[in-house]
Motif scaffolding. Structure first.
Motif, PDB file in Angstrom:
ATOM      1  N   PRO A 282      33.620  31.752  29.496  1.00  0.00           N
ATOM      2  CA  PRO A 282      33.363  32.986  30.245  1.00  0.00           C
ATOM      3  C   PRO A 282      31.881  33.351  30.197  1.00  0.00           C
ATOM      4  O   PRO A 282      31.312  33.462  29.108  1.00  0.00           O
ATOM      5  N   CYS A 314      37.645  33.696  39.962  1.00  0.00           N
ATOM      6  CA  CYS A 314      37.458  35.143  40.011  1.00  0.00           C
ATOM      7  C   CYS A 314      37.101  35.474  41.455  1.00  0.00           C
ATOM      8  O   CYS A 314      35.931  35.569  41.825  1.00  0.00           O
ATOM      9  N   ARG A 334      35.736  38.149  34.516  1.00  0.00           N
ATOM     10  CA  ARG A 334      37.156  37.800  34.382  1.00  0.00           C
ATOM     11  C   ARG A 334      37.404  36.400  34.956  1.00  0.00           C
ATOM     12  O   ARG A 334      36.665  35.932  35.811  1.00  0.00           O
ATOM     13  N   GLN A 335      38.456  35.755  34.462  1.00  0.00           N
ATOM     14  CA  GLN A 335      38.783  34.417  34.971  1.00  0.00           C
ATOM     15  C   GLN A 335      39.375  34.493  36.371  1.00  0.00           C
ATOM     16  O   GLN A 335      39.063  33.675  37.223  1.00  0.00           O
ATOM     17  N   TYR A 405      44.384  39.879  38.062  1.00  0.00           N
ATOM     18  CA  TYR A 405      43.338  39.007  37.548  1.00  0.00           C
ATOM     19  C   TYR A 405      43.527  38.824  36.046  1.00  0.00           C
ATOM     20  O   TYR A 405      43.656  39.801  35.304  1.00  0.00           O
ATOM     21  N   GLN A 407      42.174  37.662  32.307  1.00  0.00           N
ATOM     22  CA  GLN A 407      40.898  37.654  31.598  1.00  0.00           C
ATOM     23  C   GLN A 407      41.095  37.094  30.199  1.00  0.00           C
ATOM     24  O   GLN A 407      41.885  37.619  29.410  1.00  0.00           O
TER      25      GLN A 407
END
Length: 515
Positions: A282, A314, A334-335, A405, A407
């Motif tokens: 990240p 993302c 965030r992923q 989303y 994370q």
């Protein structure tokens, strides 16, 4: 199925099309060598013919040990064009590690760069399979003498390649890719990266790593230009970016960090603007903020070797354009959500049930779909363990936000349990890199007789910006609960893998010895 409505998918078909549609357009720049798409397709088919002439038969395994250059790019298309299965090799591995892979994959031919001849010969000599070696000079003869060949793909779910994991916790696993997955993942990468025939892609990501996240095929299907960079040297990267008007690059956050820290980094937006697709870890909000200030757009991607690279993106939203830098950096870190060919990303508990989408409850990211491996080569037990219910467990701990989303809060093995409290190393790292003197940081556990484990930090400082241990510890304590602050800070160059990931296993060993 009827032949009228079904054609097996394979990423090699992207180059076949590009050779017609973009025949005269520049395809590859590798030092002094430049190739059009027509020339690249001719070389790829001749490579396939040369491999067949050398005794390679459909279904055989062909390994490639090469830095980012035309040999590796051509092999990515040419090995499957010969009907063979490609085994990309990490150029930083030792001969012993390479020999293990050659044997495990039962390799019959090894292609390699001239500069890697010593390692290639040592690996071949140490292996039981004893593959035939083809060095750079012989490679050119192989291409020149080969009759153009293209072996059709009958089964799109048959093996395309084996990509080996880093093996930091044991022997590397052979991740088997299939033609269908690589084809669809390439389309996803081209769409999300907004690639087209005007795009120029700089190879800052190793092509041997997850097939360069499928970008060899993605750039080619769009008719873009590949600019090869054998080694990431920031000064040379910026020279190529400006000389060839580069529009896209990929890499780990550490790659972007090194580029932005260089004297040649822009102070304003480049023309054309540069899009950096970042994954592997990240990116911190601080790094994203620095990139935006330099005029570089960033898209955060997430995936593993087992998912053909980035299975999660993302996904930028139009409304984010109105956010301030800090807010934008926070949502971009965030992923995200599954890419366009992936299934929904799940965050599951120990029972395999979805955790609440409240950004609080922690679970493990689970994925499945066309961009997930066939399995681990010759290791059905590991395959079953990784996907006990058909959903591949990534080993990453995450929360799910109300907007869907995901994370990541930490790798399962990176969580530090101190006095019964969980400390997410990522959270502490983000606090550290928010200090203006810190360029990079990694936090790991150190054994402690009282607390069980305590966090310690390894930090690389920005050039010319001083900071001491006490100052950085206090900086974290001002932002997080005091028990999360590192008990010690070590200043050093952080050890990294060939793809730019920080080697926390190395740092854990150091921490255990108090170094």
């Amino acid at each position: 199925m009827s032949g009228l409505s079904f054609e097996p998918l394979t990423p090699t078909s992207f180059l076949e099309r590009a050779a017609t549609v973009f025949a005269a357009r520049p395809a590859v720049v590798d030092g002094e060598l430049s190739l059009t798409y027509a020339e690249l397709w001719e070389r790829v088919r001749r490579l396939a013919g040369g491999l067949a002439r050398a005794g390679v038969r459909p279904g055989d395994w062909v390994a490639v040990l090469a830095a980012n250059g035309h040999l590796l790019l051509e092999s990515t298309f040419g090995v499957p064009a010969a009907g063979a299965v490609m085994v990309p090799l990490n150029i930083r591995l030792s001969p012993g590690e390479l020999a293990y892979i050659l044997d495990h994959a039962e390799v019959s031919v090894l292609l390699h760069d001239a500069g890697l001849a010593e390692n290639a010969r040592a690996a071949a000599a140490g292996s039981g399979s004893r593959p035939r070696l083809v060095i750079a000079d012989e490679y050119e003869a192989l291409v020149a003498d080969g009759e153009p060949l293209l072996v059709p793909v009958d089964d799109e779910t048959s093996p395309l390649s084996i990509n080996y994991t880093s093996g930091t916790t044991g022997r590397p696993k052979g991740v088997v890719y299939h033609h269908r997955g690589a084809y669809l993942q390439s389309l996803a990468m081209a769409l999300h990266a907004r690639l087209d025939a005007a795009s120029t892609y700089l190879w800052t990501l190793p092509m041997f790593h997850c097939h360069g996240w499928c970008f060899p095929w993605a750039v080619t299907l769009a008719g873009g230009r590949h600019v090869c960079l054998p080694k990431v040297e920031p000064g040379e990267a910026w020279r190529l970016i400006r000389a060839y008007r580069v529009t896209h690059l990929c890499g780990a956050p550490t790659v972007l960090t090194s580029l932005l820290a260089h004297d040649a980094a822009p102070t304003g937006a480049l023309d054309p603007r540069l899009l950096a697709l970042v994954g592997g870890a990240p990116p911190s909000p601080a790094l994203l903020g620095r990139a935006l200030q330099a005029g570089i757009d960033v898209i955060h991607l997430y995936g593993l070797t087992e998912t053909f690279g980035p299975a999660v993106i993302c996904q930028p939203q139009p409304e984010w354009a109105d956010l301030g830098v800090e807010e934008l950096a926070a949502v971009t870190a965030r992923q995200g959500v599954g890419n366009v060919i992936a299934q929904r990303v799940r965050v599951v508990d120990d029972n395999g049930d979805d955790v609440p989408a409240d950004a609080t409850v922690v679970g493990e990211i689970a994925v499945r779909g066309n961009d997930v491996m066939l399995g681990y080569h010759r290791d059905p037990a590991a395959t079953e363990k990784a996907a006990p219910d058909g959903w591949f467990r990534t080993g990453d701990l995450a929360v799910s936000h109300p907007d869907g989303y995901a994370q990541v809060v930490d790798r399962a093995k990176d969580v530090i349990i101190s006095g019964g409290e969980n400390v997410a190393s990522l959270e502490v790292e983000n606090a550290l890199v928010s200090h203006p003197a810190v360029e990079e940081a990694a936090v790991v556990a150190r054994p402690d007789p009282y607390w069980g484990e305590v966090p310690v930090a390894y930090v690389s400082l920005a050039a010319g910006v001083p900071a001491g241990e006490a100052e950085l510890i206090e900086h974290v304590r001002e932002r997080l609960a005091h028990f999360k602050a590192p008990k010690a800070v070590f200043f050093c160059e952080l050890p990294k893998t060939s793809t730019g990931k920080i080697q926390k296993n190395v740092l854990r060993e150091r921490a255990a010895t108090g170094k």
